[in-house]
Design an enzyme around this catalytic site. Sequence first.
Site, PDB file in Angstrom:
ATOM      1  N   ASP A  74       0.882  -1.162   0.000  1.00  0.00           N
ATOM      2  CA  ASP A  74       0.000   0.000   0.000  1.00  0.00           C
ATOM      3  C   ASP A  74       0.916   1.208   0.000  1.00  0.00           C
ATOM      4  O   ASP A  74       1.878   1.266   0.767  1.00  0.00           O
ATOM      5  CB  ASP A  74      -0.952   0.036   1.193  1.00  0.00           C
ATOM      6  CG  ASP A  74      -2.089   1.018   0.925  1.00  0.00           C
ATOM      7  OD1 ASP A  74      -2.827   0.837  -0.059  1.00  0.00           O
ATOM      8  OD2 ASP A  74      -2.217   2.008   1.680  1.00  0.00           O
ATOM      9  N   LYS A 185      14.040   4.255 -11.774  1.00  0.00           N
ATOM     10  CA  LYS A 185      13.055   4.329 -10.696  1.00  0.00           C
ATOM     11  C   LYS A 185      13.203   3.126  -9.757  1.00  0.00           C
ATOM     12  O   LYS A 185      13.145   3.270  -8.536  1.00  0.00           O
ATOM     13  CB  LYS A 185      11.636   4.399 -11.271  1.00  0.00           C
ATOM     14  CG  LYS A 185      10.583   4.585 -10.187  1.00  0.00           C
ATOM     15  CD  LYS A 185       9.161   4.665 -10.696  1.00  0.00           C
ATOM     16  CE  LYS A 185       8.195   4.719  -9.521  1.00  0.00           C
ATOM     17  NZ  LYS A 185       6.789   4.514  -9.913  1.00  0.00           N
ATOM     18  N   ARG A 191       9.220   1.863  -3.295  1.00  0.00           N
ATOM     19  CA  ARG A 191       8.894   0.438  -3.425  1.00  0.00           C
ATOM     20  C   ARG A 191      10.181  -0.392  -3.400  1.00  0.00           C
ATOM     21  O   ARG A 191      10.251  -1.440  -2.777  1.00  0.00           O
ATOM     22  CB  ARG A 191       8.103   0.233  -4.727  1.00  0.00           C
ATOM     23  CG  ARG A 191       7.291  -1.039  -4.767  1.00  0.00           C
ATOM     24  CD  ARG A 191       6.181  -0.992  -5.808  1.00  0.00           C
ATOM     25  NE  ARG A 191       5.135  -0.078  -5.411  1.00  0.00           N
ATOM     26  CZ  ARG A 191       4.925   1.117  -5.966  1.00  0.00           C
ATOM     27  NH1 ARG A 191       5.652   1.511  -6.987  1.00  0.00           N
ATOM     28  NH2 ARG A 191       3.982   1.903  -5.505  1.00  0.00           N
TER      29      ARG A 191
HETATM   30  P1  IMP Z   1      -2.952   1.877  -3.457  1.00  0.00           P
HETATM   31  O1  IMP Z   1      -1.646   1.524  -2.787  1.00  0.00           O
HETATM   32  O2  IMP Z   1      -3.368   0.852  -4.461  1.00  0.00           O
HETATM   33  O3  IMP Z   1      -3.988   2.266  -2.497  1.00  0.00           O
HETATM   34  O4  IMP Z   1      -2.732   3.167  -4.332  1.00  0.00           O
HETATM   35  C1  IMP Z   1      -1.552   3.822  -4.413  1.00  0.00           C
HETATM   36  C2  IMP Z   1      -1.749   5.114  -5.161  1.00  0.00           C
HETATM   37  O5  IMP Z   1      -0.684   5.968  -4.751  1.00  0.00           O
HETATM   38  C3  IMP Z   1      -1.613   4.941  -6.663  1.00  0.00           C
HETATM   39  O6  IMP Z   1      -2.856   4.806  -7.298  1.00  0.00           O
HETATM   40  C4  IMP Z   1      -0.902   6.228  -7.057  1.00  0.00           C
HETATM   41  O7  IMP Z   1      -1.829   7.251  -7.204  1.00  0.00           O
HETATM   42  C5  IMP Z   1      -0.036   6.520  -5.842  1.00  0.00           C
HETATM   43  N1  IMP Z   1       1.285   5.882  -5.970  1.00  0.00           N
HETATM   44  C6  IMP Z   1       1.822   4.905  -5.198  1.00  0.00           C
HETATM   45  N2  IMP Z   1       3.046   4.557  -5.627  1.00  0.00           N
HETATM   46  C7  IMP Z   1       3.262   5.305  -6.703  1.00  0.00           C
HETATM   47  C8  IMP Z   1       4.369   5.389  -7.613  1.00  0.00           C
HETATM   48  O8  IMP Z   1       5.373   4.669  -7.537  1.00  0.00           O
HETATM   49  N3  IMP Z   1       4.224   6.287  -8.588  1.00  0.00           N
HETATM   50  C9  IMP Z   1       3.140   7.087  -8.730  1.00  0.00           C
HETATM   51  N4  IMP Z   1       2.088   7.043  -7.938  1.00  0.00           N
HETATM   52  C10 IMP Z   1       2.156   6.153  -6.914  1.00  0.00           C
END
Ligand code: IMP
Length: 214
Positions: A74, A185, A191
Amino acid sequence: MVTLLVATRSVGKAREAKALLEAAGVTVVLPADQGLAELPEEEHLEVGTTFAENAVAKARYFARRSGMPTVADDSGLEVTALGNAPGVQSKRWAGAFGVPLAVDQANNAHLLSELAGVPDGERQAQYRCALTLIDPEGGRLVVVEGVVRGHILTEPRGTNGFGYDPLFFCDLLGKSFGQATAEEKDRVSHRAEAFRALLEEICPAPFNTVKGQL
Ligand code: IMP
């Protein structure tokens, strides 16, 4: 050989997780590979107030459905001038639904409007990623986090990556994640840092040698 289910429906996250884990000799399978159809209830897994809580909820859910050792991520963006918003709301911040590209565009437009008039020196931000591993057999639970720092640009640069990447200028790379190659990246991202910490926890010595090159 270690095989892990990576519990994500995001194409961007899946690609990054696969690259990072496979470089360390871990075999990655995705929910679709296991025949796990996307169910509406998955939309309601992320109701926690921290990334770690949400990652645990996702990993528990997919470990239950698959019976496999499962890793869930997450993650999101924390903007200092906005009191660390959008945080756990990053995915649906602008309230948009639909194809990922449209959701990302709406979120990015919202970010620019929230930061309108905020001067360059006050646009610090960081991405944060919580990763959870649950092994249903051994009952093991591991939670780790990674962070990458930068600032929010006043207009998008580059089209690589996903989510907020074109607006996130990464201090370590000296360019936006939208301009960075996937390899760049994957070297420095939140991550990558979280996966390195996870591999430290779960991998026996032979994997650690490979992991050092990530
Ligand atoms: P979730 O972890 O699925 O709730 O959503 C994470 C959200 O955070 C994504 O939909 C992006 O909007 C943002 N996000 C998380 N990691 C990244 C990344 O590495 N690049 C760009 N946006 C990110």
